[in-house]
Design an enzyme around this catalytic site. Structure first.
Site, PDB file in Angstrom:
ATOM      1  CE  LYS A   1      -4.499   0.987   0.346  1.00 28.50           C
ATOM      2  NZ  LYS A   1      -5.492   0.389  -0.583  1.00 28.50           N
TER       3      LYS A   1
ATOM      4  CB  THR B   1      -3.037  -3.135  -0.486  1.00 26.44           C
ATOM      5  OG1 THR B   1      -4.307  -2.853  -1.071  1.00 26.44           O
ATOM      6  CG2 THR B   1      -2.216  -3.998  -1.424  1.00 26.44           C
TER       7      THR B   1
ATOM      8  NE  ARG C   1      30.755  26.825  -9.893  1.00 29.62           N
ATOM      9  CZ  ARG C   1      30.477  25.617 -10.374  1.00 29.62           C
ATOM     10  NH1 ARG C   1      29.990  25.475 -11.591  1.00 29.62           N
ATOM     11  NH2 ARG C   1      30.700  24.526  -9.630  1.00 29.62           N
TER      12      ARG C   1
ATOM     13  CD  GLN D   1      32.324  17.090 -10.017  1.00 35.05           C
ATOM     14  OE1 GLN D   1      32.261  18.274  -9.676  1.00 35.05           O
ATOM     15  NE2 GLN D   1      32.205  16.699 -11.276  1.00 35.05           N
TER      16      GLN D   1
ATOM     17  CG  HIS E   1      23.272  25.614 -14.819  1.00 32.54           C
ATOM     18  ND1 HIS E   1      24.586  25.601 -14.422  1.00 32.54           N
ATOM     19  CD2 HIS E   1      23.039  24.400 -15.406  1.00 32.54           C
ATOM     20  CE1 HIS E   1      25.138  24.450 -14.758  1.00 32.54           C
ATOM     21  NE2 HIS E   1      24.219  23.689 -15.338  1.00 32.54           N
TER      22      HIS E   1
END
Length: 306
Positions: free
Chosen positions: A16, A61, A181, A231, A259
């Site tokens: 469920k 369920t 940035r 990273q 972005h």
């Protein structure tokens, strides 16, 4: 010669989804709430329901849904992980023909309202959708439970102290180096507990992991912290979580680039002053396409995918 082909069900499960529950507990005048959305999934030791239409072993369920509410009433909800363990253990112990139970949970974020004196309210709460807490419990008969937890939709942004330079430069490259940035991402994290012991506080572990994500991303309030790449920030976050929560065996994080590109105002030369700072900088949010950075850090092993 006639060759007959045989078929075999190699995997099956049913359950469920979307079971929503609000649990309210009370200690004196202080009320505590937990709101969850739960999904249950059971695997049986036979496939007669699929192959012969024999429903005699099916735990409906709807029954699974009812079980969520009944066990919440009986045992309460101290944390998503603890409640998931209660549910999984129930299905395995109650029904001998169930060989695997998986319970997935997500928690709605509520915080206590703070009154004008700065005191947390006894019984009033405000929804704070900063992120979504998730948990999962997988219990296979005869084995120890596998408990996982995670974060969804944690959107963060910083306007400086981020760079991306010195990457591969060949005939396909168009992206310039960015020495400073804007950095924004939506963090998805999943970690698995290698051991469940009395020292493990699931709520504290989640808060620690959540805070670690923000600490590595933002750094000190006055100076921030430099990020040479998504990273590297991802790795440092995983490393901090493993160091701070010894029960965590491994952690996977996904951090897509969200972005924001500088809007080109050079198209409007008849408007004076646009080439300078003026009131600040103007960016255009762009959601697609986006970079997808994912990795999994485990104790003694690193695997990554870009």
């Amino acid at each position: 010669m006639v060759v007959s082909e045989s078929f075999k069900i190699v995997e099956s499960a049913y359950g469920k989804a979307g079971v929503k529950i609000l649990h309210v507990s009370q200690q004196g005048s202080v009320h505590t709430i937990r709101e969850l959305e739960v999904e249950t999934s059971l695997t049986l030791n036979n496939h007669k329901d699929y192959e012969r239409g024999d429903n005699s072993d099916i735990i409906a369920t709807d029954t699974q849904k009812n079980t969520v509410y009944i066990l919440a009433k009986q045992y309460g909800i101290s944390s998503p992980e603890e409640f998931g363990l209660i549910l999984a253990n129930h299905f395995i112990s109650k029904y001998p023909w169930v060989v695997k139970a998986k319970v997935t949970l997500s928690a709605h974020p509520w915080q206590r309202v703070t009154d004008t004196a700065g005191r947390p309210h006894n019984h009033a709460f405000v929804s704070t959708p900063l992120s979504v807490r998730v948990a999962s419990v997988l219990l296979i008969r005869g084995q120890m439970p596998v408990v996982s937890a995670g974060i969804r939709n944690l959107r963060v942004l910083k306007t400086t102290q981020s760079a991306f330079v010195n990457f591969v430069s060949d005939e396909y490259r168009s992206l310039p180096d960015f020495k400073d940035r804007l950095f924004s991402t939506i963090v998805t994290a999943d970690w698995t507990y290698g051991k469940i012991n009395q020292e493990l506080d699931f709520d504290l572990a989640f808060s620690t992991a959540h805070a670690s994500v923000l600490e590595v991303f933002a750094g000190p309030a006055d100076k921030g912290i430099f990020s040479p790449s998504v990273q590297n920030s991802q790795f440092l976050t995983q490393k901090m979580i493993l160091e701070k929560i010894p029960q965590v065996e491994k952690i996977s994080i996904s951090m897509p680039n969200v972005h924001y590109f500088g809007f080109d105002l050079s198209k409007f030369p008849r408007i004076p002053g646009l080439e300078g700072k003026c009131s600040g900088d103007v960016y255009l949010p762009v959601d697609k396409p986006s970079g997808q950075i994912t990795s999994t850090l485990a104790r003694g092993m690193i695997t990554s995918k870009l």
